[in-house]
Design a protein around this motif. Structure first.
Motif, mmCIF file in Angstrom:
data_model
loop_
_atom_site.group_PDB
_atom_site.id
_atom_site.type_symbol
_atom_site.label_atom_id
_atom_site.label_comp_id
_atom_site.label_asym_id
_atom_site.label_seq_id
_atom_site.Cartn_x
_atom_site.Cartn_y
_atom_site.Cartn_z
ATOM 1 N N MET A 1 -4.744 -0.222 -6.792
ATOM 2 C CA MET A 1 -4.313 -0.517 -5.432
ATOM 3 C C MET A 1 -5.538 -0.600 -4.539
ATOM 4 O O MET A 1 -6.531 0.097 -4.767
ATOM 5 C CB MET A 1 -3.375 0.601 -4.941
ATOM 6 N N ASP A 2 -5.478 -1.453 -3.525
ATOM 7 C CA ASP A 2 -6.582 -1.538 -2.571
ATOM 8 C C ASP A 2 -6.875 -0.163 -1.982
ATOM 9 O O ASP A 2 -5.968 0.509 -1.478
ATOM 10 C CB ASP A 2 -6.244 -2.510 -1.452
ATOM 11 N N HIS B 1 -10.119 2.110 -6.774
ATOM 12 C CA HIS B 1 -8.833 2.795 -6.943
ATOM 13 C C HIS B 1 -9.026 4.157 -7.621
ATOM 14 O O HIS B 1 -9.697 4.260 -8.642
ATOM 15 C CB HIS B 1 -7.893 1.935 -7.790
ATOM 16 N N GLY B 2 -8.476 5.175 -7.033
ATOM 17 C CA GLY B 2 -8.560 6.523 -7.589
ATOM 18 C C GLY B 2 -9.814 7.270 -7.208
ATOM 19 O O GLY B 2 -9.928 8.470 -7.461
ATOM 20 N N GLY B 3 -10.770 6.571 -6.591
ATOM 21 C CA GLY B 3 -12.029 7.226 -6.223
ATOM 22 C C GLY B 3 -12.365 7.094 -4.760
ATOM 23 O O GLY B 3 -13.463 7.465 -4.336
ATOM 24 N N GLY B 4 -11.422 6.546 -3.986
ATOM 25 C CA GLY B 4 -11.681 6.337 -2.565
ATOM 26 C C GLY B 4 -12.066 7.621 -1.858
ATOM 27 O O GLY B 4 -11.338 8.606 -1.918
ATOM 28 N N ILE C 1 0.847 -1.199 0.000
ATOM 29 C CA ILE C 1 0.000 0.000 0.000
ATOM 30 C C ILE C 1 0.878 1.243 0.000
ATOM 31 O O ILE C 1 1.778 1.398 0.825
ATOM 32 C CB ILE C 1 -0.931 0.038 1.228
ATOM 33 N N GLN C 2 0.620 2.133 -0.934
ATOM 34 C CA GLN C 2 1.256 3.456 -0.960
ATOM 35 C C GLN C 2 0.138 4.473 -0.794
ATOM 36 O O GLN C 2 -0.698 4.654 -1.672
ATOM 37 C CB GLN C 2 1.988 3.680 -2.282
ATOM 38 N N TRP C 3 0.114 5.120 0.370
ATOM 39 C CA TRP C 3 -0.975 6.048 0.642
ATOM 40 C C TRP C 3 -1.110 7.105 -0.449
ATOM 41 O O TRP C 3 -0.135 7.701 -0.896
ATOM 42 C CB TRP C 3 -0.742 6.794 1.949
ATOM 43 N N ARG D 1 -7.205 7.561 -1.546
ATOM 44 C CA ARG D 1 -7.219 7.719 -3.004
ATOM 45 C C ARG D 1 -5.784 7.706 -3.512
ATOM 46 O O ARG D 1 -5.064 8.697 -3.426
ATOM 47 C CB ARG D 1 -7.911 9.033 -3.399
ATOM 48 N N SER D 2 -5.389 6.562 -4.025
ATOM 49 C CA SER D 2 -4.041 6.426 -4.551
ATOM 50 C C SER D 2 -3.978 6.950 -5.980
ATOM 51 O O SER D 2 -4.926 6.820 -6.751
ATOM 52 C CB SER D 2 -3.607 4.962 -4.528
#
Length: 359
Positions: free
Chosen positions: A97-98, A118-121, A69-71, A90-91
């Motif tokens: 990514m999870d 991913h991208g929309g968290g 995981i990369q925040w 949101r990575s």
């Protein structure tokens, strides 16, 4: 639990009460309490923020983030009945990514899931229904709200509403930011980055009604970003972070405007425990309110620091400039069962802070 419609007289009473609160100037509400321990030269003493019965020891960078995981921006946080902490981020990595990472109360990694977000968290909340708990997830990129179990198995997903006039044009964006739970088992969805409307759904995810739209007048909103069901005075209401209007706005359960709370700067989301409401404020502070919506304290507040943070928003990308006991851009905050707070921030590297309650 069934939804109760307030009588006309009780609505009027509630409206007067909230309008009175909205107009109140809180003496000392912008007082910046000292940050104890921040001057420890050894760097081993954690800062303490707050005042009186609301003092907290701060641990920045909380949680042992696993290597996979990369925040990205850490947008949302909630805590389940077992005390597990769920973080939604949101990575911006090219590889999916999870989007949801789960920690135990000591900050140990438990599991992660949700590559499909991913991208929309963004928003994440938990609710117990019968004997099981469920997550409600808001995805701003993909324009969906999803209900899952605690390991990410999908119960249903809801996309853009089809019927309302404000979505008939395909160019009109739908970007849900957060939800609030209704007493009848349904829920409300705030289209914070899209139409500025709020949509009410029943417990099966079927649409019932909507209200709002962009504007500054009562009942209108600019970025209804976060929401919460407020039952502290015995009459359930929906509290909305009307972020770009720099206010909280209260509504009845059927969407009628009740009043404002103006002692916020750029409110992002809400959580309530007992009589205490916490508002994560994107302008570098976390605010606690009592049951009458009067400010108890602005945690981490310092006007000079806020001025630096808001100067071009550069500091959100400069972790070396961050100060112990100060926040940059709080995006969500929630209580655990012991009254501790977890704060997530809209910063490029992500950051979680645990505020351990001391008093």
């Amino acid at each position: 639990m069934t939804q109760h419609a307030a009588s006309r007289s009780s609505q009027s009473s509630s409206r007067r009460s909230f309008l009175k609160t909205a107009g109140a100037t809180i003496a000392g509400s912008f007082f910046a309490p000292a940050i104890l321990g921040a001057a420890d030269k050894a760097g081993t003493k954690k800062p303490v923020i707050g005042e009186g019965a609301f003092q907290y020891e701060v641990t920045h960078g909380w949680g042992e983030v696993p290597k996979h995981i990369q925040w990205g921006e850490t947008h949302g946080v909630c805590v389940d009945e077992a005390g597990l902490i769920y973080i939604k981020h949101r990575s911006h990595s090219k590889s999916p990514m999870d989007a949801i990472v789960v920690f135990d109360p000591q900050g140990k990694f438990v599991r992660s899931f949700g590559k499909e977000y991913h991208g929309g968290g963004h928003g994440i909340d938990v609710r117990k229904e019968g004997n099981e708990e469920f997550l409600y997830l808001s995805d701003t990129k993909h324009g969906i709200v999803a209900k899952t179990n605690l390991t990410g198995e999908v119960v249903w997903k809801i996309g853009r509403p089809q019927a309302p006039e404000h979505y008939k044009n395909a160019k009109h964006r739908y970007s849900p930011t957060n939800i609030a739970f209704a007493p009848d088992g349904g829920f409300y969805v705030g289209d914070g980055y899209g139409s500025h409307f709020i949509h009410k759904y029943n417990s099966d995810g079927k649409p019932e009604f909507f209200w709002g739209g962009s504007g500054t007048e009562p009942g209108k909103m600019k970025t209804p970003h976060g929401m919460w069901l407020d039952t502290r005075d015995g009459t359930p209401k929906i509290a909305v972070c009307d972020r770009a209007n720099h206010r909280l706005q209260y509504f009845s359960l059927d969407g009628k405007h009740l009043g404002f709370v103006n002692t916020v700067s750029f409110p992002a989301d809400i959580d309530i425990q007992g009589d205490i409401m916490v508002v994560s404020d994107l302008h570098a502070r976390v605010t606690l309110f009592d049951k009458d919506n009067q400010v108890i304290t602005h945690l981490g507040y310092d006007q000079d620091w806020t001025n630096r943070v808001l100067d071009g928003f550069k500091i959100r990308k400069q972790p070396q400039q961050w100060e112990a006991g100060r926040f940059v851009h709080p995006h969500d905050a929630c209580f655990d069962q012991a009254g501790n707070l977890f704060v997530t921030e809209w910063v490029s590297t992500g950051r979680i802070s645990k505020l351990k309650k001391l008093s």
